[in-house]
Design an enzyme around this catalytic site. Structure first.
Site, mmCIF file in Angstrom:
data_model
loop_
_atom_site.group_PDB
_atom_site.id
_atom_site.type_symbol
_atom_site.label_atom_id
_atom_site.label_comp_id
_atom_site.label_asym_id
_atom_site.label_seq_id
_atom_site.Cartn_x
_atom_site.Cartn_y
_atom_site.Cartn_z
ATOM 1 N N LYS A 1 -29.320 38.812 -41.419
ATOM 2 C CA LYS A 1 -30.022 39.225 -40.208
ATOM 3 C C LYS A 1 -30.921 38.092 -39.711
ATOM 4 O O LYS A 1 -31.446 37.315 -40.514
ATOM 5 C CB LYS A 1 -30.910 40.442 -40.504
ATOM 6 C CG LYS A 1 -30.185 41.728 -40.835
ATOM 7 C CD LYS A 1 -31.198 42.827 -41.137
ATOM 8 C CE LYS A 1 -30.504 44.119 -41.561
ATOM 9 N NZ LYS A 1 -29.826 44.773 -40.448
ATOM 10 N N ARG B 1 -22.642 52.147 -44.344
ATOM 11 C CA ARG B 1 -21.456 53.007 -44.263
ATOM 12 C C ARG B 1 -20.572 52.850 -45.505
ATOM 13 O O ARG B 1 -19.851 53.784 -45.875
ATOM 14 C CB ARG B 1 -20.680 52.708 -42.987
ATOM 15 C CG ARG B 1 -20.090 51.324 -42.872
ATOM 16 C CD ARG B 1 -19.755 50.922 -41.442
ATOM 17 N NE ARG B 1 -20.961 50.703 -40.650
ATOM 18 C CZ ARG B 1 -20.954 50.368 -39.357
ATOM 19 N NH1 ARG B 1 -19.795 50.219 -38.720
ATOM 20 N NH2 ARG B 1 -22.078 50.185 -38.713
#
EC number: 3.4.11.1
Length: 472
Positions: free
Chosen positions: A247, A321
């Site tokens: 990130k 996920r």
């Protein structure tokens, strides 16, 4: 914060401070009204004035709704808590049951502070709010229930606000055990060896580069003769660096909040047990840290999930996920004959872009169930809306070399494609029992809003408890 009920009228009850919730300035006494006019006070949300001479806190309230009343009492309590006075009174109005729920939850949630890391902490004074009403058994039950719910939300806020060096998978497991022990909940913790043995390679891969061992947490509240059985699955990323798909620096700040889904599950279990709901509730949490290092999983890897589906990794920052995929499979393999299975996750920035910071995006295959979840969320004081699946977005997560990709081949509809990814790990017989709650927006906001403070809000707890209560 102690909240009690009193049969005394507000004029007879002797307290240091009186709180007046103002829907209409015409109902304020003439003397105070003149002062309020001079101060340009309006009966609007979060407008609050403390008239020291008369020891009255006036707070605006725009309508007789849960949200408006909770925001009003929250603003009043913040003003009251800034003083040295120990007790305050407020008079119930409108529909008593609904008003009391809003007053209690708004007062407790609005009084929340997080000072764990302050070198100089404010001395905490014991404060009491007395609600003047016609006391009944029903109102006493509402007071007790709303207190348990609000305290559970604040517990989740504490978990989420705690920094990653103090709250990693092992600590998350310990906190789950504490809640379990306090409430006679069964709690089993599994580690890396269990994940490997049970083919939970997606979750295991996310955890590979961290020094902290991943933990699969299974909590089970099993009352006698339950009328329903519900499974809750939470994403517990105690920190998310993005992995090798690192990130940007400013996006990495606040990533302690990526455990909000898992923390919400613990909070829901705490509330359900305190309320003695006759519903069997299982909480499954994947507690993991997504870091970088020589053993980190990589873009281009193909992972085999617990149900045998293969996943092409195209972005290691779409890790939540992957954890949920294995946890959902574990839940369905381990727990049978349940009525509903819900998952909670700060899953996508796309959901925040789509519906804003304050709203949960709810997805699934059952239109009626999604509608019921939204209705319960709104009546509980949380904002939520549905996001629709469709066959064309489903095609965007197909892989050329594996069964499925962990991100879509389009930048659009990212919240929905993440939900569609999870749908691949819901067994056919459970498709209509499943809902996905993307709480990325409301779970952690870096400014106060309503009765929510800077930081964690405890999103997911109230809406789910409301849903469960309405199953009875």
């Amino acid at each position: 914060m102690k909240i009690t009920l009193s049969n005394d009228s507000i004029k007879k009850l002797d307290t240091a401070v009186e709180i007046s919730i103002v829907l209409d300035l015409e109902n304020v006494n003439k003397y105070d009204k003149e002062i309020l006019d001079d101060l340009n006070f309006k009966a609007k949300d979060e407008e609050v004035v403390f008239l020291v001479e008369s020891k009255k806190i006036y707070v605006g309230c725009e309508e007789e709704s849960y949200d408006a009343i909770a925001i009003a009492i929250s603003a009043a309590m913040k003003k009251f808590n800034s003083t040295k006075y120990k007790d305050a009174k407020v008079e119930i109005f409108g529909e008593e049951k609904d008003t009391l729920k809003a007053l209690v939850e708004g007062a407790i949630l609005g009084s929340y502070t997080f000072e764990k890391y302050k070198s100089k902490k404010e001395k905490e004074l014991k404060k009491e709010l007395i609600v003047c009403c016609k006391v009944s058994k029903e109102l006493e039950e509402i007071l007790e229930q709303s207190t348990h719910i609000a305290n559970s939300v604040n517990k989740v806020r504490n978990f989420v606000n705690t920094t990653p060096q103090d709250f990693y998978p092992e600590i998350m497991a310990k906190e789950a055990k504490k809640v379990a022990k306090e409430n006679d909940i069964i709690c089993k913790i599994q580690g890396e060896e269990f994940l490997e043995k049970n083919g939970m390679n997606a979750m295991l891969s996310v955890a590979r580069a961290s020094v902290h061992e991943p933990k699969l947490i299974h909590m089970a509240y099993k009352p006698k003769d339950p009328v329903r059985k519900v499974v809750l699955v939470g994403k517990g990323l105690t920190y998310d660096s993005g992995g090798l798909s690192l990130k940007p620096a400013d996006f990495m700040v606040t990533m302690k909040s990526d455990k909000s889904g898992g923390c919400a599950v613990i909070g829901i279990l705490n509330a359900v047990a305190k309320l003695n709901l006759p519903i069997e509730v299982h909480g499954i949490i994947g507690a993991v840290e997504n870091m970088i290092g020589g053993d980190a999983y990589k873009p281009d890897d193909v992972l085999v999930a617990k149900n045998g589906k293969t996943i092409e990794v195209r972005n290691t920052d779409a890790e939540g996920r992957l954890v949920l995929a294995d946890c959902l499979c574990y839940a369905q393999d381990k727990i049978k004959d349940f009525d509903y299975i819900f998952d909670y996750a700060t899953l996508t920035g796309a959901c925040v872009v789509g519906v804003g910071e304050y709203t949960t995006g709810i997805m699934g295959n059952n239109t009626v169930l999604k509608r019921d979840a939204v209705c319960n969320a709104l009546s509980s004081g949380e904002y939520a809306t549905t996001l629709p699946f469709n066959r064309f977005l489903r095609k965007t997560i197909k892989s050329e070399i594996a069964d499925i990709c962990n991100i879509a081949n389009t930048r659009y509809g990212g919240a929905i494609t993440a939900g569609l990814f999870l749908d691949n790990f819901i067994y056919d017989e459970n498709k209509d029992k499943w809902l996905h709650f993307d709480i990325a927006g409301p779970a952690f906001v870096e400014k106060a809003w309503g009765y929510n403070p800077h930081g964690a809000s405890g999103a997911g707890v109230r809406m789910t408890v409301e849903f469960l209560k309405n199953l009875l």
